[in-house]
Design an enzyme around this catalytic site. Structure first.
Site, PDB file in Angstrom:
ATOM      1  N   HIS A 139       0.916  -1.200  -0.038  1.00 27.70           N
ATOM      2  CA  HIS A 139      -0.036  -0.133   0.057  1.00 27.70           C
ATOM      3  C   HIS A 139       1.017   1.279   0.056  1.00 27.70           C
ATOM      4  O   HIS A 139       0.270   2.363  -0.446  1.00 27.70           O
ATOM      5  CB  HIS A 139      -0.961  -0.060   1.347  1.00 27.70           C
ATOM      6  CG  HIS A 139      -1.788  -1.149   1.301  1.00 27.70           C
ATOM      7  ND1 HIS A 139      -2.925  -1.309   0.241  1.00 27.70           N
ATOM      8  CD2 HIS A 139      -2.103  -1.880   2.383  1.00 27.70           C
ATOM      9  CE1 HIS A 139      -3.649  -2.127   0.424  1.00 27.70           C
ATOM     10  NE2 HIS A 139      -3.175  -2.928   1.692  1.00 27.70           N
ATOM     11  N   ASP A 174      -2.755 -10.726  -2.284  1.00 26.49           N
ATOM     12  CA  ASP A 174      -3.394 -10.175  -0.886  1.00 26.49           C
ATOM     13  C   ASP A 174      -4.780  -9.707  -1.152  1.00 26.49           C
ATOM     14  O   ASP A 174      -5.233  -9.336  -2.476  1.00 26.49           O
ATOM     15  CB  ASP A 174      -2.556  -9.079  -0.719  1.00 26.49           C
ATOM     16  CG  ASP A 174      -2.837  -8.605   0.847  1.00 26.49           C
ATOM     17  OD1 ASP A 174      -1.903  -8.670   1.621  1.00 26.49           O
ATOM     18  OD2 ASP A 174      -3.963  -7.593   0.955  1.00 26.49           O
TER      19      ASP A 174
HETATM   20 ZN    ZN Z   1      -4.074  -7.223   2.873  1.00 26.80          ZN
END
Ligand code: ZN
Length: 347
Positions: A139, A174
């Site tokens: 992220h 993910d």
């Molecule tokens: Zn994650």
């Protein structure tokens, strides 16, 4: 396949009791690693390594925030109290409601990113290496921490690899979309970024229409799936989209952003994979070509996470085949795959 891992105690210096992304999640993996697995010590990334991905001003800012975190204005709002704190415990501060730091966090993050580079180097030398590191990275943007992530480990590893090879693919399974990794390479035709993730959750990016820009047009592939998607849905995405895309791209190196928060017992999200299914994802990527393969840990917070890591190593070391996926993909998945085939001209 000869395998190894990189992990170490340094990652325990970035910790926050009561937070899902805590050091215990790494500690719980260690007893499940194969006895014969070679474990390498983590190594830090240099400023030069990090600046291939992150803007210099962000690195300075992040380091300063960590050092002076006790003054951080959001600390009072988000610090974990209520009996969790022990005397003299380092109290983390928060950069946002999800992302904590303490005075050691910057240094620890450089070890996570440096270990991703080391995993890449080892993999290019023929030793399939898994950087079992934290904090996670996918992220983290070029100029921003978010979603538990401070530095983008997989991206730093990929950017390093591009000094030595022509093309790198990143497969990100993910449960969350890797917004940072996508954006860092959004203009590049040397990095193919493929993400399969749960739709309509944090960070609310990763739509099918996000396909890259300029020279990078067509080199970002996003497969958002409905919650509760299972291995039949993932099989559809991998066999119809990711594997043909890898075969067309012919990467020299594949980096897996391995986030096991897709497991059915994960406390954060709602996908429906088992540890054995994670083994199948690994086998599909392994069998998609002859490229070197490195793995970097992202999320994974549930009780079966250590078992899933064990399955990854078993699949690679023992050359186990993928399982035969039970069930059929959902209608939403087949529609997404149909759209992706058209968008990316994969027939
Ligand atoms: Zn994650």
């Amino acid at each position: 396949m000869k395998c190894s891992a990189i992990t170490g105690n340094v990652f325990g210096n970035h910790d926050c009791k009561g937070h899902k992304e805590c050091h215990d999640r790494l500690v719980s993996i260690l007893p499940r690693l194969p006895d014969t697995l070679k474990i390498h010590e983590p190594v830090p990334a240099s400023v030069e390594d990090l600046e291939r991905v992150h803007v210099p001003g962000y690195l300075t800012w992040l380091e300063n925030q960590c050092v002076k975190h006790v003054d951080f204005c959001m600390l009072d709002d988000y610090v974990y109290t209520g009996g969790y704190l022990e005397q003299n415990q380092i109290v983390p501060g928060f950069l946002d409601p999800n992302t904590y730091i303490n005075p050691c966090s910057y240094e620890v993050a450089t070890y996570a990113a440096g270990s991703a580079i080391d995993a890449v180097n080892r993999s290019l030398d023929g030793e399939c290496c898994f950087a079992l590191v934290r904090p996670p990275g996918h992220h983290a943007e070029a100029d921003r921490a978010m979603g538990f992530c401070l530095l983008n480990n997989a991206a730093v590893g990929a950017a390093h690899a591009l000094n030595h090879v022509d093309r790198v693919a990143i497969i990100d399974w993910d449960a969350h979309h890797g917004n940072g990794t996508q954006n860092i390479f959004y203009d590049s035709n040397r990095v193919l970024y493929c993400s399969v993730h749960q739709k309509d959750i944090f960070p609310h990016t990763g739509f099918t229409e996000e396909t890259g820009r300029h020279e990078g047009e067509g080199y970002t592939i996003n497969a958002p799936l409905a919650q509760n998607s299972g291995i039949a849905d993932y099989a559809c995405v991998f066999s119809e989209i990711f594997i043909p895309a890898l075969e067309r791209f012919r990467p020299d190196l594949v980096i897996i952003s391995a986030g096991q928060d897709v497991l059915s017992d994960d406390p954060l999200e709602c996908m429906n994979l088992s540890p054995a299914d994670i083994g199948s994802l690994t086998a599909w990527v392994r069998d998609a070509g002859e490229s070197a393969l490195a793995l970097v840990l992202e999320g994974g917070y549930g009780p079966s996470h250590p078992e899933a890591i064990c399955r990854i190593f078993d699949t690679l070391e023992k050359q186990l085949p993928a399982g035969v996926p039970a069930g059929t993909p959902g209608k939403a998945t087949t529609e997404t795959v149909r759209l992706l085939k058209k968008l990316h001209r994969l027939s």
